[in-house]
Design an enzyme around this catalytic site. Structure first.
Site, PDB file in Angstrom:
ATOM      1  N   LYS A  22      -4.093   6.984  -3.369  1.00 36.65           N
ATOM      2  CA  LYS A  22      -3.369   8.180  -3.859  1.00 36.65           C
ATOM      3  C   LYS A  22      -2.065   7.776  -4.550  1.00 36.65           C
ATOM      4  CE  LYS A  22      -0.560  10.897  -1.070  1.00 36.65           C
ATOM      5  NZ  LYS A  22       0.707  11.045  -1.773  1.00 36.65           N
ATOM      6  N   ASN A  23      -1.289   6.949  -3.872  1.00 38.76           N
ATOM      7  CA  ASN A  23       0.034   6.632  -4.421  1.00 38.76           C
ATOM      8  C   ASN A  23      -0.043   5.727  -5.640  1.00 38.76           C
ATOM      9  OD1 ASN A  23       1.035   8.216  -2.431  1.00 38.76           O
ATOM     10  ND2 ASN A  23       2.061   6.592  -1.280  1.00 38.76           N
ATOM     11  N   CYS A 116       5.360  17.039   0.719  1.00 41.06           N
ATOM     12  CA  CYS A 116       5.482  17.184   2.164  1.00 41.06           C
ATOM     13  C   CYS A 116       6.938  17.314   2.581  1.00 41.06           C
ATOM     14  CB  CYS A 116       4.875  15.958   2.848  1.00 41.06           C
ATOM     15  SG  CYS A 116       3.090  15.939   2.808  1.00 41.06           S
ATOM     16  N   ARG A 121      14.582  14.063   0.479  1.00 43.66           N
ATOM     17  CA  ARG A 121      13.914  13.684  -0.762  1.00 43.66           C
ATOM     18  C   ARG A 121      14.674  14.087  -2.035  1.00 43.66           C
ATOM     19  NH1 ARG A 121       7.451  13.925   0.139  1.00 43.66           N
ATOM     20  NH2 ARG A 121       7.598  11.853  -0.740  1.00 43.66           N
ATOM     21  N   LEU A 125      18.367   9.213  -7.952  1.00 48.69           N
ATOM     22  CA  LEU A 125      18.108   7.880  -8.531  1.00 48.69           C
ATOM     23  C   LEU A 125      17.216   7.983  -9.768  1.00 48.69           C
ATOM     24  CD1 LEU A 125      17.517   5.970  -5.164  1.00 48.69           C
ATOM     25  CD2 LEU A 125      19.539   5.822  -6.634  1.00 48.69           C
ATOM     26  N   ASP A 304       4.704   5.569   5.709  1.00 53.29           N
ATOM     27  CA  ASP A 304       3.493   6.399   5.662  1.00 53.29           C
ATOM     28  C   ASP A 304       2.575   6.143   6.860  1.00 53.29           C
ATOM     29  OD1 ASP A 304       4.019   7.850   3.368  1.00 53.29           O
ATOM     30  OD2 ASP A 304       3.223   6.313   2.057  1.00 53.29           O
ATOM     31  N   ARG A 396      -4.811  16.603   0.983  1.00 52.43           N
ATOM     32  CA  ARG A 396      -3.996  16.140  -0.148  1.00 52.43           C
ATOM     33  C   ARG A 396      -4.183  14.651  -0.394  1.00 52.43           C
ATOM     34  NH1 ARG A 396       2.082  17.833   0.041  1.00 52.43           N
ATOM     35  NH2 ARG A 396       1.881  16.409  -1.691  1.00 52.43           N
TER      36      ARG A 396
HETATM   37  C1  UD1 Z   1       6.660   7.387  -2.284  1.00 54.53           C
HETATM   38  C2  UD1 Z   1       5.282   7.694  -1.751  1.00 54.53           C
HETATM   39  C3  UD1 Z   1       5.354   8.109  -0.293  1.00 54.53           C
HETATM   40  C4  UD1 Z   1       6.070   7.029   0.502  1.00 54.53           C
HETATM   41  C5  UD1 Z   1       7.424   6.688  -0.121  1.00 54.53           C
HETATM   42  C6  UD1 Z   1       8.126   5.513   0.561  1.00 54.53           C
HETATM   43  C7  UD1 Z   1       4.047   8.459  -3.688  1.00 54.53           C
HETATM   44  C8  UD1 Z   1       3.373   9.596  -4.384  1.00 54.53           C
HETATM   45  N1  UD1 Z   1       4.697   8.764  -2.537  1.00 54.53           N
HETATM   46  O1  UD1 Z   1       7.416   8.593  -2.195  1.00 54.53           O
HETATM   47  O2  UD1 Z   1       4.029   8.277   0.184  1.00 54.53           O
HETATM   48  O3  UD1 Z   1       6.286   7.493   1.824  1.00 54.53           O
HETATM   49  O4  UD1 Z   1       7.243   6.350  -1.507  1.00 54.53           O
HETATM   50  O5  UD1 Z   1       7.301   4.403   0.586  1.00 54.53           O
HETATM   51  O6  UD1 Z   1       3.964   7.332  -4.115  1.00 54.53           O
HETATM   52  N2  UD1 Z   1      15.687   8.728  -2.386  1.00 54.53           N
HETATM   53  C9  UD1 Z   1      16.959   9.097  -2.802  1.00 54.53           C
HETATM   54  N3  UD1 Z   1      17.131   9.425  -4.118  1.00 54.53           N
HETATM   55  C10 UD1 Z   1      16.119   9.418  -5.038  1.00 54.53           C
HETATM   56  C11 UD1 Z   1      14.820   9.022  -4.592  1.00 54.53           C
HETATM   57  C12 UD1 Z   1      14.644   8.688  -3.270  1.00 54.53           C
HETATM   58  O7  UD1 Z   1      17.898   9.124  -2.019  1.00 54.53           O
HETATM   59  O8  UD1 Z   1      16.353   9.725  -6.211  1.00 54.53           O
HETATM   60  C13 UD1 Z   1      15.468   8.383  -0.958  1.00 54.53           C
HETATM   61  C14 UD1 Z   1      14.521   9.380  -0.272  1.00 54.53           C
HETATM   62  O9  UD1 Z   1      15.193  10.492   0.226  1.00 54.53           O
HETATM   63  C15 UD1 Z   1      13.925   8.534   0.831  1.00 54.53           C
HETATM   64  C16 UD1 Z   1      13.874   7.134   0.220  1.00 54.53           C
HETATM   65  O10 UD1 Z   1      14.767   7.146  -0.896  1.00 54.53           O
HETATM   66  O11 UD1 Z   1      14.786   8.497   1.944  1.00 54.53           O
HETATM   67  C17 UD1 Z   1      12.490   6.725  -0.238  1.00 54.53           C
HETATM   68  O12 UD1 Z   1      12.042   7.571  -1.260  1.00 54.53           O
HETATM   69  P1  UD1 Z   1      11.073   7.061  -2.419  1.00 54.53           P
HETATM   70  O13 UD1 Z   1      10.847   5.602  -2.275  1.00 54.53           O
HETATM   71  O14 UD1 Z   1      11.598   7.576  -3.702  1.00 54.53           O
HETATM   72  O15 UD1 Z   1       9.730   7.824  -2.047  1.00 54.53           O
HETATM   73  P2  UD1 Z   1       8.813   8.714  -2.965  1.00 54.53           P
HETATM   74  O16 UD1 Z   1       8.675   8.085  -4.306  1.00 54.53           O
HETATM   75  O17 UD1 Z   1       9.214  10.131  -2.853  1.00 54.53           O
END
Ligand code: UD1
Length: 417
Positions: A22-23, A116, A121, A125, A304, A396
């Site tokens: 999925k990811n 989710c 989230r 960044l 995850d 999902r």
């Molecule tokens: C992706 C994965 C999700 C996985 C996660 C971490 C997909 C579709 N989803 O989610 O399954 O659990 O990586 O391995 O690939 N953060 C910020 N600012 C930002 C972006 C992120 O502070 O702009 C923080 C988030 O709140 C969180 C951490 O960074 O605490 C990790 O987020 P991120 O690596 O971005 O996860 P996702 O891309 O949302």
């Protein structure tokens, strides 16, 4: 409303074919928008998040044919830069469309992303990184508008290796003029897959698999055929199932190389694991030994799989400790696990779990995708019948969790009621 019915305490034997990731597929689908042409993807999982992404791509003007696990996507008539609100709200990955739409149409709009509810989230960044390439960002009441007629390569320093932000900037940088260097990039296998896909499309990305990615932007793109790798999180879920329920299973279609940290923990529970090529075999004869886990960005233990490990810890021979460092609200599943008899205390970011076997069958509700899978796994180690509601979350990301677990002998089915 559908629910999953599980009759526990049956050891698992047999083989499961692991679905595509999925990811990995979601960012690849987004990246396909950079190219005006046709992309063929193989091993695409038939999951709700993919269907939702395809609805979005259709609304933007793309056409697709999805037969079995092969998807043909025609992006030639992409005409809209506005992600439809309804679908955009349903999934976090809609934010990933900002980078490629910006690259192809020089503008993009999306509502604030859904997905989710597992923590705050934020997307600061993502926006910082797109801004570094020259995008103008307008935060509106309902969504985000980004624009930029002449994206230009730049140095981007990510303060945290965000998976989504790394993916977004990679895609925008592939369309930008000049060189982009992404420092502090996420290194997850799914990022590597996206880089390989972009390179097959014609991009020039170096440093793949490291924390510094270098993108030579502005190259021409071409039609491509690409295979999505197996889902390491789905594979990890089924390893959790055999650790909790016992048995001897083989997982086909997944690379052990992408799961070293998980396999390390699996071994520490007393499970015997071995692998060849793209198959993993796991043999579990006893109740699991207690575990100590701390989640973090790859190559650390994946957030995850944290919920699934709570279910394993629930039946372990002693006290386990699981620390969540990425998404603060994932422990919500812990409260549902208590309904099945799990002895768990959650203090801030740490869950203390005292194992007991068997758990007791009961009715629980999935609160997020991986949490739902974890409750299903716990049901396998519970006496009597368990019912897991909130299946829409599980669908999902899992093509058919009941089909997969039935294939190894679990007494499990999806029911209406
Ligand atoms: C992706 C994965 C999700 C996985 C996660 C971490 C997909 C579709 N989803 O989610 O399954 O659990 O990586 O391995 O690939 N953060 C910020 N600012 C930002 C972006 C992120 O502070 O702009 C923080 C988030 O709140 C969180 C951490 O960074 O605490 C990790 O987020 P991120 O690596 O971005 O996860 P996702 O891309 O949302």
């Amino acid at each position: 409303m559908s629910f999953i019915r599980v009759q526990g305490l049956k050891s698992l034997q047999g083989k499961i074919e692991i679905q595509g990731s999925k990811n990995a597929v979601l960012p690849v689908l987004a990246a396909a928008l950079l190219h005006k042409g046709v992309v063929v993807l193989k091993n695409v999982p038939r999951i709700q998040d993919v269907f939702c992404m395809l609805e979005i791509l259709k609304a933007l003007g793309c056409r697709y044919w999805f037969e079995g696990h092969e998807l043909t996507l025609d992006t030639r008539d992409l005409c809209s830069y506005e992600v439809p609100r309804e679908e955009g709200r349903q999934m976090r990955s809609s934010v990933m469309l900002l980078g490629p739409l910006l690259g192809r149409l020089h503008r993009a709009w999306t509502c604030y992303p859904g997905g989710c509810v597992i923590g705050k989230r934020p997307i600061d960044l993502h926006l910082y990184a797109l801004g570094r390439l020259g995008a103008e960002i307008q935060l509106e009441e309902e969504g985000i508008f980004v624009s930029g007629d002449a994206l230009t390569g730049a140095d981007v320093h990510l303060l945290f290796p965000s998976v989504g932000a790394t993916e977004n900037v990679l895609m925008a940088a592939a369309a930008a003029r000049g060189t982009t260097r992404i420092f502090g990039a996420a290194r997850e296998p799914e990022i590597q897959t996206l880089c390989h896909f972009l390179n097959a499309l014609g991009a020039g990305i170096g440093g793949i698999g490291t924390g510094t990615l270098i993108v030579e932007g502005g190259r021409a793109f071409q039609d491509v055929e690409f295979t999505i790798p197996g889902d390491r999180i789905v594979a990890g879920t089924y390893l959790g199932a055999v650790m909790a329920a016992g048995g001897d299973i083989c997982l086909a279609g997944v690379l052990a190389d992408h799961m070293k940290e998980t396999l390390d923990i699996v071994r520490k529970t007393g499970c015997q694991v071995e692998w060849t090529g793209n198959e993993i075999r796991a043999l579990m004869k006893e109740r699991p030994l207690p575990i100590q886990i701390s989640t973090g960005p790859y190559p650390e233990f994946s957030t995850d799989l944290q919920s699934v490990m709570l279910s394993v810890a629930a039946v372990a021979q002693g006290d386990s400790q699981i620390q969540e460092n990425v998404f603060e609200e994932r422990f919500a599943t812990g409260k549902e696990l208590q309904k099945l008899g799990t002895r768990i205390i959650i203090e801030d970011r740490i869950a203390y779990v005292t194992g007991s076997y068997p758990l007791k069958g009961g009715e629980v509700c999935a609160l997020d995708l991986r949490g739902g899978a974890a409750l299903t796994v716990a049901g396998l180690a519970a006496e009597g019948e368990s019912r897991v509601r909130g299946c829409c979350y599980i669908c999902r990301g899992y093509e058919d969790i009941c089909r997969d677990l039935s294939a190894v002998g679990a007494r499990i089915s999806m029911e209406e009621g």
